[in-house]
Design a protein around this motif. Structure first.
Motif, PDB file in Angstrom:
ATOM      1  N   ALA A 156     -14.150  31.894 -61.957  1.00 17.83           N
ATOM      2  CA  ALA A 156     -14.623  32.774 -63.118  1.00 17.83           C
ATOM      3  C   ALA A 156     -15.959  33.304 -62.968  1.00 17.83           C
ATOM      4  O   ALA A 156     -16.592  34.116 -63.920  1.00 17.83           O
ATOM      5  CB  ALA A 156     -14.506  32.105 -64.225  1.00 17.83           C
ATOM      6  N   GLY A 157     -16.670  33.130 -61.805  1.00 14.42           N
ATOM      7  CA  GLY A 157     -18.048  33.350 -61.457  1.00 14.42           C
ATOM      8  C   GLY A 157     -19.116  33.028 -62.631  1.00 14.42           C
ATOM      9  O   GLY A 157     -19.947  33.645 -62.654  1.00 14.42           O
ATOM     10  N   THR A 158     -18.882  31.742 -63.141  1.00 17.12           N
ATOM     11  CA  THR A 158     -19.652  31.287 -64.210  1.00 17.12           C
ATOM     12  C   THR A 158     -21.227  31.289 -63.585  1.00 17.12           C
ATOM     13  O   THR A 158     -21.164  30.677 -62.582  1.00 17.12           O
ATOM     14  CB  THR A 158     -19.237  30.324 -64.857  1.00 17.12           C
ATOM     15  N   VAL A 194     -27.809  24.423 -67.258  1.00 17.60           N
ATOM     16  CA  VAL A 194     -27.271  25.211 -68.278  1.00 17.60           C
ATOM     17  C   VAL A 194     -25.762  25.635 -67.820  1.00 17.60           C
ATOM     18  O   VAL A 194     -25.793  26.252 -66.660  1.00 17.60           O
ATOM     19  CB  VAL A 194     -27.860  26.255 -68.529  1.00 17.60           C
ATOM     20  N   ASP A 195     -24.646  25.138 -68.439  1.00 17.74           N
ATOM     21  CA  ASP A 195     -23.422  25.642 -68.183  1.00 17.74           C
ATOM     22  C   ASP A 195     -22.855  25.133 -66.738  1.00 17.74           C
ATOM     23  O   ASP A 195     -22.560  26.126 -66.022  1.00 17.74           O
ATOM     24  CB  ASP A 195     -23.032  27.193 -68.526  1.00 17.74           C
ATOM     25  N   PRO A 196     -22.744  24.079 -66.539  1.00 18.82           N
ATOM     26  CA  PRO A 196     -22.252  23.673 -64.912  1.00 18.82           C
ATOM     27  C   PRO A 196     -20.858  23.691 -64.783  1.00 18.82           C
ATOM     28  O   PRO A 196     -19.938  22.948 -65.154  1.00 18.82           O
ATOM     29  CB  PRO A 196     -22.914  22.078 -64.836  1.00 18.82           C
ATOM     30  N   ASP A 255     -14.722  26.850 -67.983  1.00 19.72           N
ATOM     31  CA  ASP A 255     -15.464  27.374 -66.920  1.00 19.72           C
ATOM     32  C   ASP A 255     -17.001  27.028 -67.079  1.00 19.72           C
ATOM     33  O   ASP A 255     -17.726  27.474 -66.215  1.00 19.72           O
ATOM     34  CB  ASP A 255     -15.236  29.001 -66.850  1.00 19.72           C
ATOM     35  N   HIS A 256     -17.386  26.615 -68.153  1.00 17.27           N
ATOM     36  CA  HIS A 256     -18.725  26.257 -68.581  1.00 17.27           C
ATOM     37  C   HIS A 256     -19.239  25.046 -68.613  1.00 17.27           C
ATOM     38  O   HIS A 256     -20.339  24.625 -68.789  1.00 17.27           O
ATOM     39  CB  HIS A 256     -19.283  27.170 -69.660  1.00 17.27           C
ATOM     40  N   GLY A 275     -22.067  37.741 -64.650  1.00 20.48           N
ATOM     41  CA  GLY A 275     -22.712  38.804 -64.235  1.00 20.48           C
ATOM     42  C   GLY A 275     -24.308  38.737 -64.018  1.00 20.48           C
ATOM     43  O   GLY A 275     -24.839  37.643 -64.390  1.00 20.48           O
ATOM     44  N   PRO A 276     -24.828  39.930 -63.897  1.00 17.57           N
ATOM     45  CA  PRO A 276     -26.276  40.009 -63.816  1.00 17.57           C
ATOM     46  C   PRO A 276     -27.147  39.693 -65.017  1.00 17.57           C
ATOM     47  O   PRO A 276     -26.768  39.874 -66.091  1.00 17.57           O
ATOM     48  CB  PRO A 276     -26.480  41.420 -62.988  1.00 17.57           C
TER      49      PRO A 276
END
Length: 224
Positions: A11-13, A29-31, A61-62, A204-205
């Protein structure tokens, strides 16, 4: 301030590491899925010592690597109280296909963290030399939260999770989602922020509040 990003394999997290500087304590944060080894490389390269793991919400996913990361460093997982139940099984309600896909990917099995700290709206956290404020922002999930990191002489750094992305917002059709709550969170939690606030989204960016206020269609709609 030092900020490093490790992108999860599913999911590109974005998993973030935030510290006052190299050689200091940090927060993770959010591994997400399959980040533990690459995260360890980042920590070694910058001589960082995790003081806590922050979770913007409880979707798999987080959170998938939170237990090994917390266990490796003897730290707690911090999450808003309304999403703490998801740490029992972050795949609940996601369907058997996803569970089977994760099993096939070699991502391992889920185990709940031993040490979980729950927080509420407005909590102030002093972690790793950082001043972090929690803002409850439901909509993507019931317990989605924004973490604002104070930066002396500058606008805060916003860890936005899946509330706000560059050009978009988090979906509300997954377990715990609520479109009305998301609109209220955007109107009352996001729009009042300073334009210069740097936003580190869950996917995302990076972006800024000013850029999103001017271009993000969901925020523009709320402004009339």
């Amino acid at each position: 301030m030092l900020v490093q990003t490790v992108e999860a394999s599913v999911a590109g997290t974005n998993c973030y590491v935030v510290a006052p500087g190299a050689g200091e304590e940090c927060v993770v944060v959010d591994p997400g899925v399959d980040v533990a080894d690459r995260l360890a490389e980042v920590l070694r390269a910058h001589r960082l010592r995790p003081a806590a793991v922050l979770l913007t919400h409880g979707h798999f996913d987080h959170t998938w690597s939170v237990t090994p990361v917390c266990g490796a460093h003897g730290v707690a997982a911090t999450i808003h109280a309304d999403d703490a139940h998801r740490l029992r099984d972050p795949l609940a309600g996601m369907g058997p296909q996803l569970r089977a896909a994760l099993d096939a990917s070699g991502a391992g099995t889920w185990r709940e963290p031993d040490d979980v700290v729950t927080v509420a709206d407005g909590a102030r956290l002093a972690l790793a030399g950082l001043d972090v404020t929690v803002s409850h922002a439901p909509g993507h999930t019931e317990g989605s939260a924004l973490f604002s990191v104070a930066r002396p002489g500058r606008s805060d750094l916003l860890l936005a999770g899946d509330v706000l992305f560059a050009g978009s917002i988090g979906r509300t059709d997954l377990p715990g989602g609520d479109g009305g709550a998301m609109r209220r969170s955007l109107a009352t939690r996001v729009l009042p922020l300073d334009d210069a606030t740097d936003v580190l989204p869950g996917h995302g960016p990076v972006t800024t509040i000013g850029r999103e206020r001017a271009t993000n269609p969901w925020l523009r709609q709320l402004q009339g």
